[in-house]
Design a protein around this motif. Structure first.
Motif, PDB file in Angstrom:
ATOM      1  N   MET A   1      -7.564  -3.804   4.446  1.00 39.63           N
ATOM      2  CA  MET A   1      -6.990  -4.074   3.123  1.00 39.63           C
ATOM      3  C   MET A   1      -6.692  -5.557   2.970  1.00 39.63           C
ATOM      4  O   MET A   1      -6.922  -6.146   1.903  1.00 39.63           O
TER       5      MET A   1
ATOM      6  N   TYR B   1       0.847  -1.200   0.000  1.00 41.74           N
ATOM      7  CA  TYR B   1       0.000   0.000   0.000  1.00 41.74           C
ATOM      8  C   TYR B   1       0.882   1.249   0.000  1.00 41.74           C
ATOM      9  O   TYR B   1       2.050   1.207   0.374  1.00 41.74           O
TER      10      TYR B   1
ATOM     11  N   VAL C   1       0.655   5.385   1.228  1.00 41.04           N
ATOM     12  CA  VAL C   1      -0.106   6.327   2.053  1.00 41.04           C
ATOM     13  C   VAL C   1       0.173   7.756   1.597  1.00 41.04           C
ATOM     14  O   VAL C   1       1.332   8.193   1.567  1.00 41.04           O
TER      15      VAL C   1
ATOM     16  N   VAL D   1      -4.188   4.735   0.197  1.00 38.19           N
ATOM     17  CA  VAL D   1      -4.987   5.327   1.274  1.00 38.19           C
ATOM     18  C   VAL D   1      -4.389   6.683   1.632  1.00 38.19           C
ATOM     19  O   VAL D   1      -3.259   6.998   1.237  1.00 38.19           O
TER      20      VAL D   1
ATOM     21  N   LYS E   1      -8.066   9.574   6.277  1.00 39.82           N
ATOM     22  CA  LYS E   1      -9.083   8.515   6.295  1.00 39.82           C
ATOM     23  C   LYS E   1     -10.302   8.889   5.450  1.00 39.82           C
ATOM     24  O   LYS E   1     -11.453   8.649   5.825  1.00 39.82           O
TER      25      LYS E   1
ATOM     26  N   ILE F   1      -6.875  -0.089   9.267  1.00 41.39           N
ATOM     27  CA  ILE F   1      -6.948  -0.067   7.802  1.00 41.39           C
ATOM     28  C   ILE F   1      -6.099  -1.170   7.191  1.00 41.39           C
ATOM     29  O   ILE F   1      -6.427  -1.706   6.134  1.00 41.39           O
TER      30      ILE F   1
ATOM     31  N   ALA G   1      -9.716   5.392  -0.051  1.00 36.12           N
ATOM     32  CA  ALA G   1      -9.052   4.093  -0.138  1.00 36.12           C
ATOM     33  C   ALA G   1      -9.313   3.534  -1.527  1.00 36.12           C
ATOM     34  O   ALA G   1     -10.464   3.516  -1.985  1.00 36.12           O
TER      35      ALA G   1
ATOM     36  N   PHE H   1      -2.608  -0.956  -2.815  1.00 38.18           N
ATOM     37  CA  PHE H   1      -3.639  -0.114  -2.229  1.00 38.18           C
ATOM     38  C   PHE H   1      -3.144   1.333  -2.110  1.00 38.18           C
ATOM     39  O   PHE H   1      -1.938   1.570  -1.961  1.00 38.18           O
TER      40      PHE H   1
ATOM     41  N   ASP I   1     -12.012   2.805  -6.750  1.00 40.84           N
ATOM     42  CA  ASP I   1     -12.407   3.466  -5.506  1.00 40.84           C
ATOM     43  C   ASP I   1     -13.113   2.449  -4.600  1.00 40.84           C
ATOM     44  O   ASP I   1     -14.203   1.978  -4.902  1.00 40.84           O
TER      45      ASP I   1
ATOM     46  N   LEU J   1     -14.467  -0.128   3.143  1.00 36.80           N
ATOM     47  CA  LEU J   1     -13.371  -1.058   3.366  1.00 36.80           C
ATOM     48  C   LEU J   1     -13.294  -1.463   4.838  1.00 36.80           C
ATOM     49  O   LEU J   1     -13.084  -2.631   5.161  1.00 36.80           O
TER      50      LEU J   1
ATOM     51  N   TYR K   1     -13.231   4.358   1.962  1.00 33.75           N
ATOM     52  CA  TYR K   1     -12.567   4.075   3.233  1.00 33.75           C
ATOM     53  C   TYR K   1     -13.508   3.399   4.223  1.00 33.75           C
ATOM     54  O   TYR K   1     -13.162   2.385   4.842  1.00 33.75           O
TER      55      TYR K   1
END
Length: 470
Positions: free
Chosen positions: A269, A182, A184, A224, A228, A265, A231, A222, A246, A252, A249
């Motif tokens: 995921m 992922y 961020v 994110v 928040k 999170i 995601a 992913f 999409d 998910l 968040y």
């Protein structure tokens, strides 16, 4: 390979690599991985391979493969040619194809006056051979290659100038560079996106954004943000753009499997990946207590019992070396494997802790989901069809062992590999050379796989503190 037999046409920068036995057990064809350099296999190494190939150890097959490969190359060589070295040209193709020579060194017949170590241990014999070649072939550089840390220390202490680990199958230089699965965004995702083209098909919305927003993207990574608010999942990309599905968040975080909901999170995921029928290989890494096994078991039960997507659950792991042969334990294979797979039964207890009869529920579910405990040592030759395979403690496996398991997976099978790179028990593996690390890097651009590194320890505040401070 005495000096008088060294080929005068050998380039000055060519090195001579002396291989320890564990290198050929780790990678049976390792002697072909040194490009233009020459490779020496001491006679003691052949003796050890000969002993191991007839044993009941899991590496017996690797020993046999290595012996056969060397025999194929040296079959027509005379004793003099074997000492001088036989060219490896013609093995493989491309830039990594070997062009050096392979030779066998008769270290067993060395003069005792030429030996630094006088004791008859195999490691000492191999070090003696490397030290002899270092002196005899000077100024050509001689390198001892071994995965045994203590042997490397002994060799250096005895005067060996160049001692190395085997790095050919090492894809990264530091575990901190390992793919996490992922990316961020700091702050808000949408504040950093200047241009976007969104297409909605049914319930799915795909955003096409500039590729420069995500460094080194790969399929099923992913995305994110810290706020928040967003995601997403990278579905495709080209030289300029990224297609991001999409996920939402909140959506998910609200995923659910067998009564389990994600606590952070990272778990959300992971759960999304585990429940995705298009993902054939799920790789979960992270510290103890991050929820890898529990999430895998919950998702497996959901897909087998509730959704009828698979026929059975096969749970396996590598058994410690002391238990490579599980025959001394009583009962069936499942009963023999039970002590090594306690983490799975612990997870089943957690998933059914609110039931009136926990043990009865567990027995019912194990029968209903057709949960089978298997030893990874006996997976060869099998073809696993329409099953979920949970491979626990996979950090202790080499790349070749993982390949053996993955190639067993037939049509409709989903493989979940879980492991903690800070808890490697193998004598010859570390976080960089573990098969789990190799798997993460090799499969990161495969559309049928996804990797998730779970960070937070959710087992308890005690476990979280211990993970950080001890």
């Amino acid at each position: 390979m005495p000096k008088e037999q060294v080929d005068t046409n050998t380039p000055a920068n060519t090195k001579v690599f002396v291989l320890d036995t564990n290198i050929l057990l780790h990678e049976p064809l390792a002697f072909t991985s040194f490009k233009e350099h020459d490779v020496v296999v001491p006679m003691t190494v052949l003796e050890e391979l000969d002993y191991i190939k007839d044993s009941k150890k899991d590496v017996a097959r690797d020993a046999r493969v290595s012996i056969r490969a060397m025999e194929d190359l040296l079959r027509d060589a005379s004793p003099e040619q074997m000492l001088k070295g036989v060219s490896m040209k013609g093995i493989g193709s491309g830039d990594t194809a070997p062009s050096g020579r392979l030779s066998i060194f008769a270290d067993l017949s060395m003069d005792q006056q030429a030996q630094v170590f006088t004791s008859n241990e195999n490691d000492n014999r191999i070090i003696n051979a490397a030290l002899y070649l270092q002196q005899d072939l000077s100024p050509i550089q001689v390198v001892l290659v071994t995965k045994d840390i203590n042997m490397r220390l002994k060799a250096k202490g005895a005067g060996m100038a160049l001692v190395e680990d085997y790095f050919t199958d090492q894809l990264i230089t530091d575990v901190k560079y390992l793919t996490k699965g992922y990316y961020v965004f700091g702050g808000s995702f949408w504040q950093q996106v200047e241009a976007v083209n969104s297409i909605t098909e049914g319930r799915d919305t795909v955003h096409t954004i500039d590729k420069s927003l995500v460094p080194d993207p790969y399929i099923n990574e992913f995305i994110v943000d810290e706020n928040k608010e967003f995601a997403g999942l990278i579905e495709a990309f080209d030289e300029k753009t990224l297609d991001v599905l999409d996920l939402g968040y909140e959506r998910l975080m609200s995923r659910r499997a067998w009564g389990i909901t994600p606590k952070n999170i990272g778990q959300a995921m992971a759960l999304h990946t585990l429940l995705d029928p298009h993902i054939d290989l799920c790789i979960l890494t992270g510290p103890a207590g991050s929820g890898k096994t529990l999430l895998a078991m919950a998702a497996a039960l959901e897909m087998v019992i509730e959704k009828n997507m698979y026929d059975k659950i096969i749970v396996t792991r590598s058994t410690p070396e002391i238990a490579e042969s599980i025959g001394f334990l009583p009962g069936t294979e499942e009963e023999k494997m039970a002590p090594w797979l306690a983490a799975i039964t612990d997870s089943l207890e957690v998933l059914h802790k609110h039931d009136e009869n926990v043990k009865g529920s567990m027995n019912y579910i194990m029968e209903k989901a057709n949960i089978q405990f298997k030893s990874v040592n006996f997976m060869r030759g099998r073809s696993l069809q329409n099953a979920i395979v949970i491979l626990d403690e996979s950090q202790n496996l080499t790349a070749s062992q993982l390949k053996t398991i993955i190639t067993r997976c037939g049509e409709g099978t989903k493989l979940i590999c879980a492991g903690n790179l800070s808890q490697i028990d193998s004598n010859y593996l570390n976080a960089l050379t573990s098969g789990l690390t190799y798997l993460v890097e090799k499969f990161k651009n495969f559309s049928g796989s996804a990797t998730l590194s779970l960070d937070g320890v959710v087992r308890s505040r005690l476990a979280e503190f211990a993970e950080k401070e001890l």
